[in-house]
Structure formats: structure tokens, C-alpha cells
Motif scaffolding. Sequence first.
Motif: not given
Length: 305
Positions: A31-33, A77-78, A129-134
Amino acid sequence: MPLELQWAVDERVEGLEALLTRVCEACFDLEGVKNAGMTVRIASKEEVHALNREMRGVDRETDVLSFPTVSFRPDHTAGKEPARVRRQYDPSLGWCNLGDCVISLSRAREQAAEYGHSLSRELGYLTAHSAFHLMGYDHEGEADRAAMRQMEERAMQRVSLLRTEETSMTDQQLFDLACEAMHRAYTPYSNFKVGACLLSSDGRVFQGCNIENASYGATICAERSAVSRAVMEGARSFTAIAVVGSSAQAWPCGICRQVLNEFSDGMRVICGQYGQGFDVVPLAELLPHSFGPEHLGVQEDSDGK
């Protein structure tokens, strides 16, 4: 470490913290975060059911729940909202906490058995799955679902957790993964970056990059970096490797050809330059009249037995 692991059950899964840390690192990196993470709580089916009822008004069991700390703008997104991410910095953790993930261990075990893969793979997927939701992804609409699924698959590829049936890799996909690995190379002396992606006989993929050293002879090539990672994960037989150089094609050197031959199952070598096309040749063409385990009377199967 971008993960805080909490256990709310008596049972422990060996090596889970290290695995989920790798999963989180892969998700946030894709995601580049930077300098961000999450809390993962391994809980009972009853606790997750209760949380689902109390927090979401859904009175049924589920496998994973996500509780983000950030509300991102629509269609963002983040990776597009670094300022909002930075506001979640937790000095006690040393990173920005983007939220909590609660996983039902018993439900994960049931699903692993149902889908025919390991518990570690199921827990890794639920965490991704949860990480991308967050980070602001969702799966309400078809386009959103496809985008989220693509990110999940890329993360699972990075940590070698894709199921075999999901990993019918094309040469282009292997080459693209090698390009991803190339960007993580450590090359302060030559500035010639090399990335590799190795495909095992069971469908898993393993990335590697070159790691230079002030004592030049201690430098590790991308191909052997990928092989080392694969062997640590239990892979012993490989069918293809993609290798990419940052400014020219980077065909495997002699010692890498010999190492690849040790574990080759008719291996194909996909080699190209970043931003350009690639060529494909059999390893046997690069290392004719090779010397391998068979000359010593040693025959290993793909599990190393």
C-alpha cells in the motif's frame, strides 16, 4: 515490528507472530504506508460472535472482525492519506496503529480444513484481509471487491502463502514479482539492482534480491537469496525462476546456476531488464553437462526427504 499479537485462548500456534508480522509488512509495503501496523487478537469463536453482535449488530459467528482507527475519504485508501495515517502514531508502540483485527481461532481451523490448506495459511489470509480493511479497502461493490482481492493475493504471494491452485503463475507474473523484489535490493557499491522470483513445484513463489557487502565476496545474488528463503520454507524443487536487472539483463552467474541446478526440476530461466521484455531459456542451456546430486547417488523429493 508492525504488529502486536494478543492471545485470548489457551492454545498457541508456533511461529504465528513471525508469520503474521511478515504478512502485515507485506500488506503495508504494497500500500506504500510507512511505519504503520495493527493489533491482532486471537480469540475464541464465542468472543468473536459476541463482538459481532455488540459492535456490528450481526448475531452470528464469523471468522474475522476489523476495527479501524482511521476513517478514510471515499475512494481513498491509506496510501493516499499519509497525514491521517501519521495521526495514529502510538509512542508506546513506535508506529501508527491503524486498528484491531480479531480472529476466531476455531473458525480459522475449520476453514483451513474445509479449503484443504494449513492453519497458518488461513490465519495469514485473515490477517491480510483485515489489514486491507484497516487501510480503507472494502468489498461491497464488484470493483471494490476485485481491487481488495488483488491486493490480498499480492500480499499472500510475497509471503509464499497462496494455495497451489491459486498459483498457476505466468512468466509475466513471475517477472513482475521479480521486479517488485528488485526495488528492495541493497546495492550501495554497484547501484545495479537485481530481483528474482522462484517458482516451486508445489506452486509457491519466493522472492529474492541482491545484497552487496563492503567485502565484495560476501555479496549475495538475488537468485541465491530466493533459494535460501525457499529452502527455509521447506521447498526443495523448482520449475522456473525470473530474474530482472535494473539497467541490463542479469543472467544468473556461474555459482547461481550451480545452486539452481541443485534443486531444478526442468527449470526455466526468465531473464530481462526492468521496463523491458524478457527471454526464456532452460537452465540446462545455461549450464550444459552439469554436475548435480544425481552424480553423488542422492535423490531428494520435493519435500527434501
